[in-house]
Design a protein around this motif. Structure first.
Motif, PDB file in Angstrom:
ATOM      1  N   UNK A  41       0.833  -1.204   0.000  1.00 12.87           N
ATOM      2  CA  UNK A  41       0.000   0.000   0.000  1.00 12.87           C
ATOM      3  C   UNK A  41       0.866   1.251   0.000  1.00 12.87           C
ATOM      4  N   UNK A  42       1.894   1.274   0.850  1.00  9.38           N
ATOM      5  CA  UNK A  42       2.780   2.437   0.919  1.00  9.38           C
ATOM      6  C   UNK A  42       3.483   2.675  -0.411  1.00  9.38           C
ATOM      7  N   UNK A  43       3.932   1.597  -1.050  1.00  9.30           N
ATOM      8  CA  UNK A  43       4.601   1.714  -2.346  1.00  9.30           C
ATOM      9  C   UNK A  43       3.624   2.245  -3.393  1.00  9.30           C
ATOM     10  N   UNK A  44       2.414   1.709  -3.401  1.00  8.07           N
ATOM     11  CA  UNK A  44       1.395   2.144  -4.352  1.00  8.07           C
ATOM     12  C   UNK A  44       1.024   3.607  -4.117  1.00  8.07           C
ATOM     13  N   UNK A  45       0.839   3.975  -2.846  1.00  8.78           N
ATOM     14  CA  UNK A  45       0.480   5.357  -2.515  1.00  8.78           C
ATOM     15  C   UNK A  45       1.584   6.307  -2.937  1.00  8.78           C
ATOM     16  N   UNK A  46       2.824   5.910  -2.716  1.00  7.95           N
ATOM     17  CA  UNK A  46       3.951   6.766  -3.078  1.00  7.95           C
ATOM     18  C   UNK A  46       3.974   7.019  -4.583  1.00  7.95           C
ATOM     19  N   UNK A  47       3.623   5.986  -5.381  1.00  6.43           N
ATOM     20  CA  UNK A  47       3.610   6.128  -6.836  1.00  6.43           C
ATOM     21  C   UNK A  47       2.521   7.085  -7.301  1.00  6.43           C
ATOM     22  N   UNK A  48       1.397   7.139  -6.580  1.00  2.00           N
ATOM     23  CA  UNK A  48       0.255   7.948  -7.025  1.00  2.00           C
ATOM     24  C   UNK A  48       0.109   9.256  -6.255  1.00  2.00           C
ATOM     25  N   UNK A  49       1.015   9.517  -5.331  1.00  2.00           N
ATOM     26  CA  UNK A  49       0.872  10.698  -4.475  1.00  2.00           C
ATOM     27  C   UNK A  49       0.818  11.987  -5.288  1.00  2.00           C
ATOM     28  N   UNK A  50       1.674  12.128  -6.310  1.00  2.00           N
ATOM     29  CA  UNK A  50       1.662  13.354  -7.106  1.00  2.00           C
ATOM     30  C   UNK A  50       0.348  13.511  -7.858  1.00  2.00           C
ATOM     31  N   UNK A  51      -0.229  12.409  -8.339  1.00  2.00           N
ATOM     32  CA  UNK A  51      -1.524  12.482  -9.021  1.00  2.00           C
ATOM     33  C   UNK A  51      -2.612  12.935  -8.051  1.00  2.00           C
ATOM     34  N   UNK A  52      -2.549  12.442  -6.814  1.00  2.00           N
ATOM     35  CA  UNK A  52      -3.535  12.855  -5.802  1.00  2.00           C
ATOM     36  C   UNK A  52      -3.404  14.341  -5.493  1.00  2.00           C
ATOM     37  N   UNK A  53      -2.178  14.817  -5.397  1.00  4.25           N
ATOM     38  CA  UNK A  53      -1.944  16.244  -5.125  1.00  4.25           C
ATOM     39  C   UNK A  53      -2.484  17.086  -6.278  1.00  4.25           C
ATOM     40  N   UNK A  54      -2.202  16.670  -7.495  1.00  2.00           N
ATOM     41  CA  UNK A  54      -2.683  17.399  -8.679  1.00  2.00           C
ATOM     42  C   UNK A  54      -4.210  17.432  -8.713  1.00  2.00           C
ATOM     43  N   UNK A  55      -4.845  16.303  -8.419  1.00  2.00           N
ATOM     44  CA  UNK A  55      -6.309  16.246  -8.399  1.00  2.00           C
ATOM     45  C   UNK A  55      -6.888  17.143  -7.313  1.00  2.00           C
ATOM     46  N   UNK A  56      -6.272  17.144  -6.153  1.00  2.00           N
ATOM     47  CA  UNK A  56      -6.746  17.997  -5.048  1.00  2.00           C
ATOM     48  C   UNK A  56      -6.606  19.468  -5.416  1.00  2.00           C
ATOM     49  N   UNK A  57      -5.493  19.827  -6.044  1.00  2.00           N
ATOM     50  CA  UNK A  57      -5.295  21.210  -6.451  1.00  2.00           C
ATOM     51  C   UNK A  57      -6.329  21.621  -7.498  1.00  2.00           C
TER      52      UNK A  57
END
Length: 76
Positions: A41-57
């Motif tokens: 989960x941590x590895x997967x989250x780390x891979x998608x973290x920038x996409x989540x930040x972009x979506x939130x912005x």
């Protein structure tokens, strides 16, 4: 190849009765499975973290511009 920590655990396990050893092994299996899931989960989250930040912005920008609409949870 065994680390000193593993050797210590083995010695501790050897001092227990067989049925208690089995219980400990079952707990260790469950713990290790949970730990592996958490690492995945941590590895997967780390891979998608920038996409989540972009979506939130993007969502914040749409809200600020008045483009966002409340979600209708009744019709999902």
């Amino acid at each position: 190849m065994s680390s000193p920590a593993i050797a210590t655990v083995i010695k501790m396990m050897e001092s227990l009765s067989e049925d208690v050893q089995e219980r400990v092994v079952e707990h260790l299996r469950e713990y290790l499975e949970d730990l592996q899931d958490e690492l995945k989960w941590n590895k997967s989250f780390k891979k998608t973290q920038q996409q989540l930040i972009t979506s939130a912005q993007s969502a914040k920008r749409e809200i600020a511009e008045g483009l966002a609409k409340p979600m209708n949870y009744e019709n999902l």
